[in-house]
Design a protein around this motif. Structure first.
Motif, PDB file in Angstrom:
ATOM      1  N   MET A  20      30.214  62.172  32.678  1.00 44.85           N
ATOM      2  CA  MET A  20      30.746  60.854  32.918  1.00 44.85           C
ATOM      3  C   MET A  20      32.265  60.909  32.717  1.00 44.85           C
ATOM      4  SD  MET A  20      29.242  57.437  31.155  1.00 44.85           S
ATOM      5  CE  MET A  20      28.908  56.131  32.259  1.00 44.85           C
ATOM      6  N   GLU A  21      33.000  60.454  33.700  1.00 40.15           N
ATOM      7  CA  GLU A  21      34.458  60.443  33.599  1.00 40.15           C
ATOM      8  C   GLU A  21      34.909  59.335  32.650  1.00 40.15           C
ATOM      9  OE1 GLU A  21      36.629  60.429  37.256  1.00 40.15           O
ATOM     10  OE2 GLU A  21      35.037  61.524  38.271  1.00 40.15           O
ATOM     11  N   ARG A  22      36.175  59.366  32.291  1.00 39.96           N
ATOM     12  CA  ARG A  22      36.706  58.380  31.367  1.00 39.96           C
ATOM     13  C   ARG A  22      37.691  57.455  32.063  1.00 39.96           C
ATOM     14  NH1 ARG A  22      38.958  61.801  26.574  1.00 39.96           N
ATOM     15  NH2 ARG A  22      39.761  59.778  25.968  1.00 39.96           N
ATOM     16  N   LEU A  23      37.708  56.198  31.639  1.00 40.08           N
ATOM     17  CA  LEU A  23      38.763  55.280  32.049  1.00 40.08           C
ATOM     18  C   LEU A  23      39.994  55.659  31.235  1.00 40.08           C
ATOM     19  CD1 LEU A  23      36.864  51.880  31.997  1.00 40.08           C
ATOM     20  CD2 LEU A  23      37.488  53.210  33.985  1.00 40.08           C
ATOM     21  N   ARG A  24      41.120  55.831  31.886  1.00 42.57           N
ATOM     22  CA  ARG A  24      42.288  56.347  31.177  1.00 42.57           C
ATOM     23  C   ARG A  24      43.418  55.334  31.052  1.00 42.57           C
ATOM     24  NH1 ARG A  24      41.417  61.476  29.656  1.00 42.57           N
ATOM     25  NH2 ARG A  24      39.973  62.632  30.941  1.00 42.57           N
ATOM     26  N   SER A  25      43.698  54.599  32.089  1.00 40.21           N
ATOM     27  CA  SER A  25      44.869  53.726  32.057  1.00 40.21           C
ATOM     28  C   SER A  25      44.510  52.304  31.624  1.00 40.21           C
ATOM     29  CB  SER A  25      45.531  53.678  33.434  1.00 40.21           C
ATOM     30  OG  SER A  25      44.734  52.949  34.333  1.00 40.21           O
ATOM     31  N   HIS A  26      45.519  51.628  31.159  1.00 34.32           N
ATOM     32  CA  HIS A  26      45.356  50.227  30.759  1.00 34.32           C
ATOM     33  C   HIS A  26      44.890  49.389  31.945  1.00 34.32           C
ATOM     34  CE1 HIS A  26      46.099  46.518  28.604  1.00 34.32           C
ATOM     35  NE2 HIS A  26      46.846  46.105  29.604  1.00 34.32           N
ATOM     36  N   ARG A  27      45.410  49.695  33.117  1.00 34.69           N
ATOM     37  CA  ARG A  27      45.055  48.961  34.330  1.00 34.69           C
ATOM     38  C   ARG A  27      43.550  49.067  34.619  1.00 34.69           C
ATOM     39  NH1 ARG A  27      48.506  50.436  39.356  1.00 34.69           N
ATOM     40  NH2 ARG A  27      49.926  49.050  38.274  1.00 34.69           N
ATOM     41  N   GLU A  28      42.964  50.240  34.404  1.00 29.78           N
ATOM     42  CA  GLU A  28      41.532  50.428  34.644  1.00 29.78           C
ATOM     43  C   GLU A  28      40.699  49.624  33.642  1.00 29.78           C
ATOM     44  OE1 GLU A  28      41.761  54.946  36.472  1.00 29.78           O
ATOM     45  OE2 GLU A  28      41.360  54.676  34.334  1.00 29.78           O
ATOM     46  N   PHE A  29      41.112  49.615  32.378  1.00 28.79           N
ATOM     47  CA  PHE A  29      40.406  48.818  31.370  1.00 28.79           C
ATOM     48  C   PHE A  29      40.473  47.335  31.712  1.00 28.79           C
ATOM     49  CE2 PHE A  29      40.419  52.560  28.768  1.00 28.79           C
ATOM     50  CZ  PHE A  29      39.397  52.373  27.854  1.00 28.79           C
ATOM     51  N   VAL A  30      41.656  46.862  32.069  1.00 33.01           N
ATOM     52  CA  VAL A  30      41.838  45.452  32.386  1.00 33.01           C
ATOM     53  C   VAL A  30      41.009  45.055  33.602  1.00 33.01           C
ATOM     54  CG1 VAL A  30      43.534  43.742  33.169  1.00 33.01           C
ATOM     55  CG2 VAL A  30      44.082  45.277  31.284  1.00 33.01           C
ATOM     56  N   ALA A  31      40.910  45.933  34.587  1.00 34.33           N
ATOM     57  CA  ALA A  31      40.111  45.637  35.782  1.00 34.33           C
ATOM     58  C   ALA A  31      38.649  45.395  35.413  1.00 34.33           C
ATOM     59  CB  ALA A  31      40.226  46.776  36.788  1.00 34.33           C
ATOM     60  N   VAL A  32      38.131  46.166  34.471  1.00 33.89           N
ATOM     61  CA  VAL A  32      36.738  45.987  34.043  1.00 33.89           C
ATOM     62  C   VAL A  32      36.598  44.701  33.242  1.00 33.89           C
ATOM     63  CG1 VAL A  32      34.857  46.956  32.663  1.00 33.89           C
ATOM     64  CG2 VAL A  32      36.277  48.458  34.043  1.00 33.89           C
ATOM     65  N   LEU A  33      37.509  44.472  32.323  1.00 32.70           N
ATOM     66  CA  LEU A  33      37.404  43.301  31.453  1.00 32.70           C
ATOM     67  C   LEU A  33      37.645  41.996  32.203  1.00 32.70           C
ATOM     68  CD1 LEU A  33      39.207  44.723  28.299  1.00 32.70           C
ATOM     69  CD2 LEU A  33      36.758  44.528  28.713  1.00 32.70           C
ATOM     70  N   LYS A  34      38.457  42.019  33.269  1.00 35.63           N
ATOM     71  CA  LYS A  34      38.723  40.814  34.048  1.00 35.63           C
ATOM     72  C   LYS A  34      37.501  40.347  34.841  1.00 35.63           C
ATOM     73  CE  LYS A  34      42.884  39.846  35.917  1.00 35.63           C
ATOM     74  NZ  LYS A  34      44.030  40.082  36.791  1.00 35.63           N
ATOM     75  N   GLY A  78      33.319  58.045  43.613  1.00 36.55           N
ATOM     76  CA  GLY A  78      32.076  57.316  43.446  1.00 36.55           C
ATOM     77  C   GLY A  78      31.343  57.669  42.166  1.00 36.55           C
ATOM     78  N   SER A  79      32.066  58.056  41.157  1.00 33.74           N
ATOM     79  CA  SER A  79      31.418  58.464  39.914  1.00 33.74           C
ATOM     80  C   SER A  79      31.433  57.327  38.893  1.00 33.74           C
ATOM     81  CB  SER A  79      32.127  59.690  39.337  1.00 33.74           C
ATOM     82  OG  SER A  79      33.456  59.353  39.021  1.00 33.74           O
ATOM     83  N   ARG A  80      30.605  57.498  37.884  1.00 33.61           N
ATOM     84  CA  ARG A  80      30.553  56.533  36.790  1.00 33.61           C
ATOM     85  C   ARG A  80      31.680  56.853  35.823  1.00 33.61           C
ATOM     86  NH1 ARG A  80      25.563  58.799  37.778  1.00 33.61           N
ATOM     87  NH2 ARG A  80      24.066  57.347  38.637  1.00 33.61           N
ATOM     88  N   ARG A  81      32.302  55.794  35.271  1.00 31.31           N
ATOM     89  CA  ARG A  81      33.394  56.007  34.331  1.00 31.31           C
ATOM     90  C   ARG A  81      33.150  55.178  33.071  1.00 31.31           C
ATOM     91  NH1 ARG A  81      38.862  55.071  37.471  1.00 31.31           N
ATOM     92  NH2 ARG A  81      37.938  53.020  37.642  1.00 31.31           N
ATOM     93  N   LEU A  82      33.602  55.719  31.946  1.00 30.45           N
ATOM     94  CA  LEU A  82      33.376  55.094  30.646  1.00 30.45           C
ATOM     95  C   LEU A  82      34.693  54.887  29.927  1.00 30.45           C
ATOM     96  CD1 LEU A  82      31.383  54.330  28.270  1.00 30.45           C
ATOM     97  CD2 LEU A  82      31.625  56.709  27.557  1.00 30.45           C
ATOM     98  N   GLY A  83      34.822  53.716  29.304  1.00 29.36           N
ATOM     99  CA  GLY A  83      35.942  53.435  28.427  1.00 29.36           C
ATOM    100  C   GLY A  83      35.392  52.976  27.089  1.00 29.36           C
ATOM    101  N   LEU A  84      36.099  53.282  26.022  1.00 32.25           N
ATOM    102  CA  LEU A  84      35.655  52.903  24.685  1.00 32.25           C
ATOM    103  C   LEU A  84      36.709  52.020  24.044  1.00 32.25           C
ATOM    104  CD1 LEU A  84      34.395  56.380  23.464  1.00 32.25           C
ATOM    105  CD2 LEU A  84      33.037  54.522  24.411  1.00 32.25           C
ATOM    106  N   ALA A  85      36.258  50.957  23.392  1.00 29.92           N
ATOM    107  CA  ALA A  85      37.151  50.056  22.664  1.00 29.92           C
ATOM    108  C   ALA A  85      36.595  49.903  21.258  1.00 29.92           C
ATOM    109  CB  ALA A  85      37.231  48.708  23.368  1.00 29.92           C
ATOM    110  N   VAL A  86      37.265  50.540  20.310  1.00 37.49           N
ATOM    111  CA  VAL A  86      36.849  50.479  18.908  1.00 37.49           C
ATOM    112  C   VAL A  86      38.067  50.037  18.108  1.00 37.49           C
ATOM    113  CG1 VAL A  86      35.820  51.736  16.994  1.00 37.49           C
ATOM    114  CG2 VAL A  86      35.192  52.341  19.328  1.00 37.49           C
ATOM    115  N   SER A  87      38.067  48.789  17.665  1.00 36.47           N
ATOM    116  CA  SER A  87      39.242  48.234  16.998  1.00 36.47           C
ATOM    117  C   SER A  87      39.285  48.608  15.523  1.00 36.47           C
ATOM    118  CB  SER A  87      39.248  46.715  17.138  1.00 36.47           C
ATOM    119  OG  SER A  87      38.241  46.157  16.310  1.00 36.47           O
ATOM    120  N   LYS A  88      40.402  48.299  14.899  1.00 36.73           N
ATOM    121  CA  LYS A  88      40.572  48.581  13.481  1.00 36.73           C
ATOM    122  C   LYS A  88      39.640  47.750  12.608  1.00 36.73           C
ATOM    123  CE  LYS A  88      45.264  50.315  13.533  1.00 36.73           C
ATOM    124  NZ  LYS A  88      46.621  50.168  12.995  1.00 36.73           N
TER     125      LYS A  88
END
Length: 119
Positions: free
Chosen positions: A1-15, A43-53
């Motif tokens: 599974m690939e990773r989401l890397r940029s802030h723009r990619e994270f924001v696109a998912v969260l929006k 066309g691959s699946r991508r994963l991002g992780l958000a683990v706050s303090k």
């Protein structure tokens, strides 16, 4: 599974505001239209992780992230092909057992597949 890397990619998912949650994990997801999304034509699946303090110190946060990566890899075939997922840890994830996180991840990925209309 690939990773989401940029802030723009994270924001696109969260929006997209599409999410499913359980007691320790929230999964935000987006099914990409690869024709219009020229950043990822594979066309691959991508994963991002958000683990706050709020989850804990650096050691605890890294432990939670390692667990999430293993579990996402285990259940990635459940997801649609062009799916981006951001797993967000709730503070209670720091004290959850691996078996509990495993069951929650399985349920969440099945819910994402069901809601996204997996082809």
């Amino acid at each position: 599974m690939e990773r989401l890397r940029s802030h723009r990619e994270f924001v696109a998912v969260l929006k997209c505001r599409r999410r499913v949650s359980d007691s320790d994990i929230v999964a935000h997801y987006r099914v990409r239209d690869d024709v219009s999304d020229n950043a990822t034509a594979t066309g691959s699946r991508r994963l991002g992780l958000a683990v706050s303090k709020a989850v804990g110190n650096a050691v605890v946060r890294n432990t939670v992230k390692r667990r999430f990566r293993v579990l996402a890899e285990r259940y990635q075939d459940t997801l649609p092909t062009s799916c981006d997922v951001v797993l967000r840890a709730k503070p209670s994830a720091a004290h959850a057992s691996f078996a509990s996180l495993d069951e929650q991840t399985r349920k969440l990925f099945h819910a994402v597949a069901r809601k996204a209309g997996r082809p």
